[in-house]
Write a protein that holds these residues in place. Structure first.
Motif, PDB file in Angstrom:
ATOM      1  N   GLY A 122       0.992  -1.628  -0.131  1.00 18.73           N
ATOM      2  CA  GLY A 122      -0.021  -0.242  -0.273  1.00 18.73           C
ATOM      3  C   GLY A 122       0.925   1.287   0.084  1.00 18.73           C
ATOM      4  N   SER A 123       0.707   2.365   0.970  1.00 21.17           N
ATOM      5  CA  SER A 123       1.348   3.309   1.251  1.00 21.17           C
ATOM      6  C   SER A 123       3.026   3.723   1.723  1.00 21.17           C
ATOM      7  N   GLY A 124       2.950   2.603   2.015  1.00 18.41           N
ATOM      8  CA  GLY A 124       4.214   1.502   2.718  1.00 18.41           C
ATOM      9  C   GLY A 124       5.352   1.928   1.381  1.00 18.41           C
ATOM     10  N   ILE A 125       4.868   1.924  -0.073  1.00 20.52           N
ATOM     11  CA  ILE A 125       5.261   2.612  -1.426  1.00 20.52           C
ATOM     12  C   ILE A 125       6.859   3.607  -1.264  1.00 20.52           C
ATOM     13  N   THR A 126       6.046   4.331  -0.817  1.00 25.19           N
ATOM     14  CA  THR A 126       6.149   5.971  -0.761  1.00 25.19           C
ATOM     15  C   THR A 126       7.588   5.878   0.321  1.00 25.19           C
ATOM     16  N   PRO A 127       7.951   5.617   1.448  1.00 25.09           N
ATOM     17  CA  PRO A 127       9.561   5.944   1.658  1.00 25.09           C
ATOM     18  C   PRO A 127      10.569   5.009   0.718  1.00 25.09           C
ATOM     19  N   ILE A 128      10.097   3.401   0.142  1.00 22.17           N
ATOM     20  CA  ILE A 128      11.355   2.574  -0.612  1.00 22.17           C
ATOM     21  C   ILE A 128      10.903   3.411  -2.187  1.00 22.17           C
ATOM     22  N   LEU A 129      10.762   3.997  -2.494  1.00 25.51           N
ATOM     23  CA  LEU A 129       9.936   4.553  -3.877  1.00 25.51           C
ATOM     24  C   LEU A 129      11.704   5.793  -3.536  1.00 25.51           C
ATOM     25  N   SER A 130      11.592   6.365  -2.377  1.00 23.15           N
ATOM     26  CA  SER A 130      12.611   7.072  -2.166  1.00 23.15           C
ATOM     27  C   SER A 130      13.575   6.221  -2.664  1.00 23.15           C
ATOM     28  N   LEU A 131      14.187   5.350  -1.546  1.00 21.78           N
ATOM     29  CA  LEU A 131      15.451   4.857  -1.072  1.00 21.78           C
ATOM     30  C   LEU A 131      15.934   3.413  -2.823  1.00 21.78           C
ATOM     31  N   MET A 132      14.830   3.002  -4.072  1.00 21.49           N
ATOM     32  CA  MET A 132      14.761   3.037  -4.522  1.00 21.49           C
ATOM     33  C   MET A 132      15.527   3.590  -5.631  1.00 21.49           C
ATOM     34  N   LYS A 133      14.668   5.076  -6.149  1.00 22.60           N
ATOM     35  CA  LYS A 133      14.768   5.706  -5.967  1.00 22.60           C
ATOM     36  C   LYS A 133      17.055   5.942  -6.584  1.00 22.60           C
ATOM     37  N   ALA A 134      17.172   6.562  -5.520  1.00 22.46           N
ATOM     38  CA  ALA A 134      18.236   6.878  -4.971  1.00 22.46           C
ATOM     39  C   ALA A 134      19.540   5.475  -5.012  1.00 22.46           C
ATOM     40  N   ALA A 135      19.111   4.775  -4.514  1.00 19.77           N
ATOM     41  CA  ALA A 135      19.801   3.489  -4.920  1.00 19.77           C
ATOM     42  C   ALA A 135      20.168   2.764  -6.725  1.00 19.77           C
ATOM     43  N   LEU A 136      19.530   3.617  -7.380  1.00 22.84           N
ATOM     44  CA  LEU A 136      19.307   3.179  -9.452  1.00 22.84           C
ATOM     45  C   LEU A 136      20.309   4.432  -9.728  1.00 22.84           C
ATOM     46  N   ALA A 137      20.380   5.600  -9.137  1.00 20.90           N
ATOM     47  CA  ALA A 137      20.692   6.573  -9.251  1.00 20.90           C
ATOM     48  C   ALA A 137      22.108   6.718  -8.595  1.00 20.90           C
ATOM     49  N   THR A 138      22.185   6.645  -7.667  1.00 22.14           N
ATOM     50  CA  THR A 138      23.692   6.535  -6.339  1.00 22.14           C
ATOM     51  C   THR A 138      24.537   5.372  -7.283  1.00 22.14           C
ATOM     52  N   GLU A 139      23.595   4.495  -7.444  1.00 21.60           N
ATOM     53  CA  GLU A 139      25.208   3.042  -7.896  1.00 21.60           C
ATOM     54  C   GLU A 139      24.885   2.781  -9.063  1.00 21.60           C
ATOM     55  N   ASN A 150      -0.814  -4.947  -2.235  1.00 18.83           N
ATOM     56  CA  ASN A 150      -1.726  -4.165  -3.142  1.00 18.83           C
ATOM     57  C   ASN A 150      -3.315  -5.136  -2.968  1.00 18.83           C
ATOM     58  N   ARG A 151      -4.044  -4.583  -2.897  1.00 20.49           N
ATOM     59  CA  ARG A 151      -5.695  -4.610  -3.079  1.00 20.49           C
ATOM     60  C   ARG A 151      -6.149  -5.012  -4.758  1.00 20.49           C
ATOM     61  N   ASN A 152      -6.323  -3.859  -4.897  1.00 19.20           N
ATOM     62  CA  ASN A 152      -6.476  -4.476  -6.490  1.00 19.20           C
ATOM     63  C   ASN A 152      -5.554  -3.027  -7.169  1.00 19.20           C
ATOM     64  N   SER A 153      -5.743  -3.271  -8.333  1.00 20.48           N
ATOM     65  CA  SER A 153      -4.426  -2.451  -9.765  1.00 20.48           C
ATOM     66  C   SER A 153      -5.214  -0.561  -9.506  1.00 20.48           C
ATOM     67  N   ALA A 154      -6.315  -0.692  -8.542  1.00 23.75           N
ATOM     68  CA  ALA A 154      -6.460   0.869  -8.946  1.00 23.75           C
ATOM     69  C   ALA A 154      -6.613   1.643  -8.051  1.00 23.75           C
ATOM     70  N   GLY A 155      -5.336   0.892  -7.035  1.00 23.45           N
ATOM     71  CA  GLY A 155      -5.005   1.226  -5.463  1.00 23.45           C
ATOM     72  C   GLY A 155      -3.567   1.907  -5.412  1.00 23.45           C
ATOM     73  N   VAL A 156      -3.063   1.322  -6.279  1.00 22.91           N
ATOM     74  CA  VAL A 156      -1.738   1.029  -6.489  1.00 22.91           C
ATOM     75  C   VAL A 156      -0.635   2.673  -6.839  1.00 22.91           C
ATOM     76  N   MET A 157      -0.266   3.247  -5.583  1.00 23.78           N
ATOM     77  CA  MET A 157       0.622   4.240  -5.851  1.00 23.78           C
ATOM     78  C   MET A 157       1.656   4.667  -6.993  1.00 23.78           C
ATOM     79  N   PHE A 158       1.496   5.437  -7.447  1.00 28.29           N
ATOM     80  CA  PHE A 158       3.112   5.334  -8.213  1.00 28.29           C
ATOM     81  C   PHE A 158       2.923   4.671  -9.204  1.00 28.29           C
ATOM     82  N   LEU A 159       2.062   3.880  -9.615  1.00 27.48           N
ATOM     83  CA  LEU A 159       2.437   2.926 -10.286  1.00 27.48           C
ATOM     84  C   LEU A 159       2.718   3.344 -12.071  1.00 27.48           C
ATOM     85  N   GLU A 160       2.164   4.469 -12.544  1.00 31.36           N
ATOM     86  CA  GLU A 160       2.759   4.693 -13.932  1.00 31.36           C
ATOM     87  C   GLU A 160       4.619   4.985 -13.613  1.00 31.36           C
ATOM     88  N   GLU A 161       4.772   6.076 -12.579  1.00 32.28           N
ATOM     89  CA  GLU A 161       6.287   5.970 -12.623  1.00 32.28           C
ATOM     90  C   GLU A 161       7.679   5.106 -12.233  1.00 32.28           C
TER      91      GLU A 161
END
Ligand code: FES
Length: 358
Positions: A122-139, A150-161
């Motif tokens: 769910g919304s636990g993606i928020t800090p993980i998205l930050s870490l993921m982008k930092a890991a991929l960009a820095t290293e 997630n429960r369903n595809s409509a509820g997936v935060m930051f899906l496109e990003e």
């Protein structure tokens, strides 16, 4: 950690899902240094609702290299703050915000060749998205695997990003979505991220011994399942990073033990330092915690969750002994260094001295 609140103006509120938005803030040059953050950190917000002050923490969802400050906010049933942000907040509004803090962080270094795995729900993606982008960009030589439930595809935060990141880092980022209410063709990706599913993933897709760090953030049962599954495979605790936003209530036995400790601490004197000011505070069990006693004595000690998870109320004990009801916010190293969560702490000895100025 600075205990001050700053006014930040909202630059954009973007709808991410029917019940979640991202909020980007304007950052004037005068506040750039104050709001410099590490990937995975969060911000504490303060606002009055019906005359009552409410504080909430929301994680940053961008990497420091993106040069912006942005959070994700999912509307929680009955959540006064998250509901207001989703329904009413708009560009141009101002919010009271504390400088970024939190220890759900990792030192990414350019030359490293590492493997990271994240379990997000769910919304636990928020800090993980930050870490993921930092890991991929820095290293540029590191790889990242994201398991996202997630429960369903409509509820997936930051899906496109996330899909965009997958295209950009084709050979270094793998993303696996798990939807509870929607059937996938491949059985492994059906259902929720529970212990059985995570066990399966750790057999089929990940070799835990080859992973440098695991990041976990989401609903409590998912986080417990992921942590237990990793520990059962002998993964060192130091390689498992967990970010909790809320906790369940204390059990009856825990609550009774806490109450007994508070009663025993009645009248104990403490010396408290905040913003260079030292004050003597006498513990009153009716106020339950050191934090609430300190605030009642007139020192504006910082706090947000009051549930032992965010560490906003962290202070360092320099004399005497205190006991905590729960601790989800401090690492083993912080505990060893004498830090406590004052919202969970009760003095055990006379003459406790603690400082928030660390
Ligand atoms: S206020 Fe969040 S841990 Fe104490």
């Amino acid at each position: 950690m600075s205990i001050d609140f700053y006014k930040l103006r909202v630059a954009e509120v973007k709808r991410e899902t029917p019940d979640a938005v991202s909020v980007r803030f304007e950052l004037p040059a005068s506040l750039r240094d104050t709001f410099a953050f590490k990937a995975g950190q969060h911000l504490t917000f303060r606002r009055a609702f019906g005359g009552e002050e409410v504080r909430r923490n929301y994680s940053v969802c961008v990497a420091p290299s993106e040069g912006m400050l942005k959070i994700g906010v999912k509307k929680i049933a009955g959540g006064v703050f998250s509901g207001w942000v989703n329904d009413e907040l708009k560009a141009g509004d101002e919010l009271d915000v504390m400088a970024p803090h939190g220890s759900f962080c990792w030192d990414f270094t350019a030359g490293a060749r590492r493997a990271y795995v994240a379990f997000a729900g769910g919304s636990g993606i928020t800090p993980i998205l930050s870490l993921m982008k930092a890991a991929l960009a820095t290293e540029p030589n590191s790889r990242f695997i994201l398991f996202y439930g997630n429960r369903n595809s409509a509820g997936v935060m930051f899906l496109e990003e996330i899909a965009g990141l997958k295209d950009r880092y084709l050979d270094r980022l793998s993303v696996y979505h798990f939807l509870e209410d929607e059937e996938e063709e491949i059985e492994l990706f059906n259902g929720r991220l529970d212990r059985a599913k995570i066990d399966e993933l750790l057999i089929q897709l990940v070799k835990p011994a080859h992973v440098d760090a695991f990041f976990i953030c989401g609903p409590g049962p998912m986080m417990d399942a992921a942590e237990d599954a990793l520990l059962a495979r002998g993964v060192d605790k130091g390689r498992i990073l967990i970010e909790r936003f809320t906790t369940g209530p204390l059990s009856a036995a825990q609550a009774a033990a806490a109450r007994a400790l508070e009663e025993k601490a009645a009248g104990l004197k403490m010396s408290v330092t905040l913003n260079g000011r030292r004050m003597n505070v006498t513990f009153d069990p009716a106020k339950h915690s050191i934090l609430d006693n300190v605030r009642a004595a007139g020192l504006p000690a910082p706090f947000a969750c009051k549930g032992g998870v965010c560490a906003t109320c962290r202070a360092k004990v320099t004399a005497g002994e205190v006991s905590m009801k729960v601790n989800y916010g401090l690492s083993a190293q912080e505990l060893a260094d004498g830090y406590v969560l004052t919202c969970q702490a009760t003095p055990v000895t006379e003459g406790v001295a603690l400082t928030y100025d660390v």
